[in-house]
Scaffold this active site. Sequence first.
Site, short mmCIF file in Angstrom:
data_model
loop_
_atom_site.label_atom_id
_atom_site.label_comp_id
_atom_site.label_asym_id
_atom_site.label_seq_id
_atom_site.Cartn_x
_atom_site.Cartn_y
_atom_site.Cartn_z
N GLY A 193 0.81 -1.21 0.00
CA GLY A 193 0.00 0.00 0.00
C GLY A 193 0.84 1.26 0.00
N GLY A 205 -0.16 4.44 0.43
CA GLY A 205 -0.88 5.59 0.98
C GLY A 205 0.03 6.41 1.86
CG PHE A 206 -1.42 10.04 3.71
CD1 PHE A 206 -0.75 11.15 3.21
CD2 PHE A 206 -2.78 9.94 3.49
CE1 PHE A 206 -1.42 12.14 2.52
CE2 PHE A 206 -3.46 10.93 2.79
CZ PHE A 206 -2.79 12.02 2.31
N GLY A 207 0.72 6.26 5.11
CA GLY A 207 1.58 5.50 6.01
C GLY A 207 2.68 4.78 5.27
CB VAL A 250 -1.23 -8.24 -1.95
CG1 VAL A 250 -1.00 -9.37 -0.96
CG2 VAL A 250 0.08 -7.51 -2.24
CD GLU A 294 -13.83 18.20 3.56
OE1 GLU A 294 -13.07 18.93 4.24
OE2 GLU A 294 -13.43 17.15 3.02
CG ASP A 316 -7.48 4.82 7.20
OD1 ASP A 316 -6.87 5.60 7.95
OD2 ASP A 316 -8.28 5.18 6.33
CB ALA A 363 -3.54 11.89 6.29
#
Lengths: 444, 444
Positions: free
Chosen positions: A17, A19-21, A85, A176, A306, A323
């Site tokens: 992944g 993403g941010f992490g 995966v 939003e 997450d 995030a």
Amino acid sequence: MDLQLPKSEYPRVVIVGGGFGGIELAKRLKNKPFQVVMLDKHNYHTFQPLLYQVATGGLEADSIAFPLRKIFKGQKNIVFRVTKVTSVNASENCLITDIGKVSYDYLVIATGSTSNFFGNKEIEANSMPMKSIPEALDLRSLILQNFEKSLIEKDLNKRDALLNFVVVGGGPTGVETAGAIAELKKHVIPNDYPEMDLSRINIYLIENSPELLGPMSPQAQKKSKEFLIEMGVQVMNETRVLGYDGNTLLLQDKAPILTSTVIWSAGVKGEVLPGLDQAEIVRGGRLKTDTQNLVVGYKNVYAIGDVAAIITDDTPNGHPGVAPVAIQQGHQLAKNLVHIAENKPLEPFKYFDKGSMATVGRNRAVVDIGKIHFQGIFAWFAWMFVHLMTLVGFRNKIIVFINWVWSYFSYDRGTRLIIRTFAKDRSVDYRAEVPSVKENVKAS
Amino acid sequence: MDLQLPKSEYPRVVIVGGGFGGIELAKRLKNKPFQVVMLDKHNYHTFQPLLYQVATGGLEADSIAFPLRKIFKGQKNIVFRVTKVTSVNASENCLITDIGKVSYDYLVIATGSTSNFFGNKEIEANSMPMKSIPEALDLRSLILQNFEKSLIEKDLNKRDALLNFVVVGGGPTGVETAGAIAELKKHVIPNDYPEMDLSRINIYLIENSPELLGPMSPQAQKKSKEFLIEMGVQVMNETRVLGYDGNTLLLQDKAPILTSTVIWSAGVKGEVLPGLDQAEIVRGGRLKTDTQNLVVGYKNVYAIGDVAAIITDDTPNGHPGVAPVAIQQGHQLAKNLVHIAENKPLEPFKYFDKGSMATVGRNRAVVDIGKIHFQGIFAWFAWMFVHLMTLVGFRNKIIVFINWVWSYFSYDRGTRLIIRTFAKDRSVDYRAEVPSVKENVKAS
């Protein structure tokens, strides 16, 4: 078949992944004694907080995404592969992917979250999630197509349904998105569709609980609701969604809503990989980990962001799925992996909460920073500043900034193209350019 | 079923196609005594000259397209509908579309052109055209996916095929595309794929005739070829393509080329609507018209732009299929329609040739203006200036300008996202994220 990867003398950390992490961890392992392998189903990182602006025509998809290979430019100890995966074989320390097996010394699951329909298959089949770039582009196409369809629809019930937009879930994404559609209605539709009766366009925001923006301060909750109502959104708190067949949204104890567009932002669940049979899955579909993000039940499998839940007395449900948590966990895990290599003691994760914010519309946002709460135009500028700074890539920052300045002065949303023709099964009246079988192969 | 359109006291001009010619005509009819109805299968105008930059990661799709409704903002006598016209019923003065019948007093066919495979179904099925935004995005995905695939492909022949990029057709589109891929190879791939052997990446430009850029000056032809060769493109003139099965490109009297990517820019043909049985279709699949763009055989059916051919002694094959011809014909036809309304004599179309230009790469372009020919960096700036000025929309101009400035100084191409996963039948090894049936409905 094993995936061909460059040989390395160092232990291999496989991160699933980007993403941010995942990217924070991978970057922090630069020049450290590990071979880092990152796997992602996309070749780009997605800046999820701005997906709703892509879905509502405010930003180009390319400006909130960033090629993963470019993020790691110049980092010699990383290998990146685009792949999905399919499962983990923890007893053999390897992953099964659709391009072959990948063995690991340390596995980090940073797969993030996906929309949670709480088991309701009907809602899942008919509503629109907004967790990825393709989903945001599909939603943009659906919204714009529904305006076009409404012009040619003769059945009045169907026409109303095309112009009723329902957002389910009053968290930041829901607030939003509802605000952005209200701005489309106010500033764009009158110019684009002078023949349209604006009073027929309705925007609903539906939330189960009594307040919007659940984890934020009472001030932010109250003000965001006021902002939305000012902007013409029909906010329905304490309202439970029972079902949606693509045409009628059923609500508990309330009249149903005829609508062709239900945007689902009512919840997320962790994207857990199959095969982690020893792991414990807690609330929100997350992997239970210890304070070092080690998945409980394993010795070399970690989870961050997450998909992970550090369960302690202070955090009985884990940390919020935002995030900053993912980034800080990636950072801490990088330190701990280096500590392992250096035989040093590990440190527990400590979350530094910088605050939270949400934007409702132009000049209208809400910000909580510790005990400081403010709303309105200054909050809005703070929101834009923080999001611009967090966005990956200098080119992206410039393009997003220009789009925002442009929209601010022109009251316009520039990217209103129906690029991905969106067709649901229930779409019977609108057959423009539904691709043939051959075209489908080429264009999908 | 008739399409519901607002009533009007004025005669109705139906324009099919929102390309350069169609929008020029529609805008020139503002405040004139006509009801203008524009029909297009997309809700946006495409700036075709820059499609190749979308396909090669240089520009966002949204920045070279413009919402058609926005073009006509404030124009009261126009109605726009997204629809596909399926045929013309000229005896009843109406069009059949997939959302109903549309009657007309004057019909203007401004449908442009589509890729011409000269009847070769095998090439049509396996090669990539580049005439629309979806096609350009598909090509971008294919190019990027092939680089990813090449990293995991163990069969050496297949790996070579993935890294051989063939452009067929040495007109401006072919020259510009081959040059752009050469720049990807030189500036982007070494950073993105440090593990890749660059010498295995080959770019071929194949052209039937002895020269590139057929209609341009000998200086431009010679220099563009020199530029391409300097940039590492293998230019093969006087080479005829016989067939392409998706893996092997067969050439007359030359060795075949193993390749997974054939970009087809060898020719176009007019997008003629079915039902115009009285019309004469001339070379290039175009509708023969008189000097007032009236389709020969009809009294109230006009054709402008790529789909039209004004056949005279001076123009035995009609005018070139370029934007300035379409724009000027749209302008002239608007004048003539007003003359009809005012009972004034009509004027014949006269083409004012402003010159032609093509870009090969950074600092490398060729320009012909009348008898003036120049090449190199100044030509390149001229090319950029003209394209920026012609692009529709101020926001688009800014975004494209910034992307170009960014690329110039960073040697980068920012938009390298595989957003539309592209799968051909012959793709056997790369199964990442081929959507399931349900996903296909949602994501296509």
